[in-house]
Design an enzyme around this catalytic site. Structure first.
Site: not given
Ligand code: M6R
Length: 596
Positions: A2, A27, A73, A97-98, A470, A474, A477, A493, A591
């Protein structure tokens, strides 16, 4: 997650707050709303993006100078108009927010008292509490805030007080911006940076109000707080895509620079140059525990391999949301390293709390300035990746990795190990990454070959387990392809059952001590007809079983994750682009994840 923006000035605040809110679009959100006080309070809400709101009202909003806006969000309640913020009634409008954790009991109590709720949100209890209190917001807030459990950043309008916007925060970020005859508030300062760089980062448990000319900040007990104004350095170029089609592609290409900048204040011509407080902490360190989420967690996995192998220091890594509920085993010499590009990730903030309570030092690696994590940490290491707008992390990850590599080197050096070769390789890394960026066309062609893939498995061993994690994160996502990562030895396994001629298997295997073993896994995949994309280096023998081999530039084995990661980011990017997806704002993602 948010986003909140508030602006107060003489007139015409609505357009400006929505423009500022657009700077927070990265965000992630699913509904949007605006509240403006002109002669009276008006609220406008829509499901979907800010443009939907602008289009449906043809950008025609009241001319008043007092406005708040919000991107939501969804957490409590579906992304529908009735749940969009501002929640408003009786001349009061609230954006939040929160999460209010005691929402259920407060709601019950309010309903018993005759309150009628119109949304499914937890936020509405705040509105109803204000209405039930009936006093001026300034008087009601100190009575209401202590009753709220959980996290909140709030912006509140009251029709009776058109010259003030009220705010409050606990565990959710909120910053104030001081302008020329106008003042701002926002959940992220990027919202108003083009307007003002004079910034106040609000501490925990603060509330107050802004007027055109003034800012008043209060503690929970009502006592005033002197604002600490900071001038925030900002490069407007970071908020523009330039020649790139997406922020993510731009940010991928910025990585050599992000690493150079990140190293700039941590290396000197003579060698390591970490700040004294960090070195003092590391000097006492006998054991490390890392906490982080998502991409930042993947960085800690790579760090574990470095610090254990180079410095001989045992290191545990834990996903922050899991760490929170595990018992602590504090001992002398324990150092917690928290990694978070935003420094606002709720799970990470909560994970460090019990360690701090137990007097365990916390070293944080963060990319933004003025964030909540750095404020509670014992020491910080700042990465200098610059603002990252693409929701999927790219340059911030490599900046985290280069910083964590330095921490491992510092610990090794403190233990008497010569680290000059590693330092030299690190200084050369940006030019190695330039070479990978120069391979974008080849990687794009490979991506085009796999665009229709439904499932992918990423395999790596030891330090490349984190690279595989990672790479797979990516891909899932931004392309929505189902992707999993496994330590290569684990494949037999279980996941091997998934291998068929439809399965893309990305194997990260630069030529190093682990190559022979991972080649064994590769042959097991080939025997089951999996489609193999091999990432390796020129020293490796030819691998005929791979459908495609991508030969990456060589660096020292310890740093070979860096070129592989850049290649995997480009690969994911081009698959998503070929699939026509919203790369910078992938569905459902935020984000900065400021809720549990
Ligand atoms: O701001 P942060 O590094 O703590 O965020 C952690 C995760 O939310 C963040 O890395 C998330 O996995 C991203 N979408 C990665 O691309």
């Amino acid at each position: 997650m948010c986003g909140i923006v508030g602006l107060i000035r003489q007139k015409d605040a609505a357009g400006a707050v929505l423009e500022a809110l657009q700077r927070l679009e990265y965000r992630g959100y699913d509904s949007v709303g605006l509240g403006v006080i002109d002669h009276k309070l008006d609220v406008f809400r829509k499901e979907g993006k800010i443009n939907v709101l602008l289009d449906s009202f043809q950008g025609q909003f009241p001319e008043g100078g007092t406005a708040i806006a919000h991107t939501r969000w969804a957490t409590h309640g579906r992304p529908e108009v009735k749940n969009a913020h501002p929640l408003s009634d009786g001349g009061i409008a609230v954006v939040h927010n929160g999460i209010i954790e005691n929402e259920a009991s407060l709601r019950q109590e309010l309903i018993k008292g005759g309150a009628l709720f119109s949304s499914d949100t937890d936020t509405e209890v705040i509105l109803r509490l204000l209405l039930e209190d009936g006093g001026k917001v300034e008087d009601a807030l100190p009575r209401i805030l202590p009753r709220l459990e959980g996290a909140f950043a709030l912006a509140i309008l009251d029709e009776r007080e058109r010259n003030r916007i009220f705010f409050a925060r606990r565990h959710s970020p909120l910053v104030l911006g001081i302008g020329e005859k106008e003042n701002w508030m926002a959940s992220d300062l990027s919202a108003f940076l083009p307007e003002t760089r004079e910034v106040i980062f609000l501490e925990e448990d603060r509330w107050g109000w802004i007027t055109e000319e003034d800012i008043e900040i209060r503690r929970n007990d009502g006592s005033p707080v002197k604002p600490q104004v900071k001038i925030f350095p900002w490069n407007p170029v970071s908020a523009q895509k330039g020649r790139f089609s997406h922020f993510m592609l731009k940010e991928i290409h910025e990585q050599p620079r992000a690493i150079t900048d990140t190293l700039s204040d941590k290396l000197s011509p003579q060698g390591l140059h970490l700040s004294e407080d960090v070195v003092a902490l590391l000097r006492k360190t006998k054991r490390i525990q890392c906490v982080a989420c998502g991409t930042s967690f993947n960085a800690t996995l790579a760090f574990r391999s470095w610090v254990e192998n180079i410095a001989g220091i045992p290191c545990e890594v834990e996903i922050a949301s899991e760490s929170r509920n595990r018992p602590l085993f504090p001992s002398e010499g324990l150092l917690v390293i928290a990694v978070s590009q935003s420094g606002e990730t709720f799970d990470t903030l909560k994970a460090v709390e019990p360690f701090l309570d137990a007097q365990v030092p916390v070293l944080s690696v963060v990319n933004t300035t003025g964030n909540s994590l750095e404020r509670c940490s014992t020491a910080i290491l700042r990465t200098h990746a610059g603002m990252e707008i693409g929701v999927a992390a790219s340059k911030t990850h490599l900046a985290q990795l280069s910083t964590l590599f330095l921490v491992a080197l510092q610990l090794a050096e403190l233990g008497g190990t010569d680290i000059s070769d590693e330092l030299l390789a690190l200084r050369r890394l940006p030019s190695v990454l330039e070479t990978v960026l120069g391979m974008e066309r080849d990687i794009k062609e490979i991506a085009q070959r796999f665009t229709a893939t439904q499932n992918a498995l990423f395999l790596g061993r030891q330090r490349h387990w984190s690279t595989a994690m990672e790479g797979s994160l990516k891909l899932k996502e931004i392309s929505y392809i189902h992707a999993e990562a496994y330590a290569a030895g684990e494949m037999k396994h279980g996941p091997i059952a998934l291998i068929s001629k439809e399965m893309l298997v990305v194997i990260i295997a630069p030529f190093d001590d682990h190559f022979k073993k991972i080649y064994g896994s590769l042959r097991e995949v080939a025997a089951r007809k999996g489609r193999i994309l091999l990432l390796t280096t020129k020293e490796a023998p030819e691998v005929s079983e791979a459908e495609i081999t991508l030969v990456l530039p060589t660096t020292i084995p310890l740093l070979s994750a860096f070129p592989a990661l850049v290649a995997l980011q480009i690969f994911a990017y081009w698959i998503a682009r070929e699939r026509g997806l919203d790369i910078d704002q992938p569905r459902n993602l935020a984000k900065t994840v400021t809720v549990e």
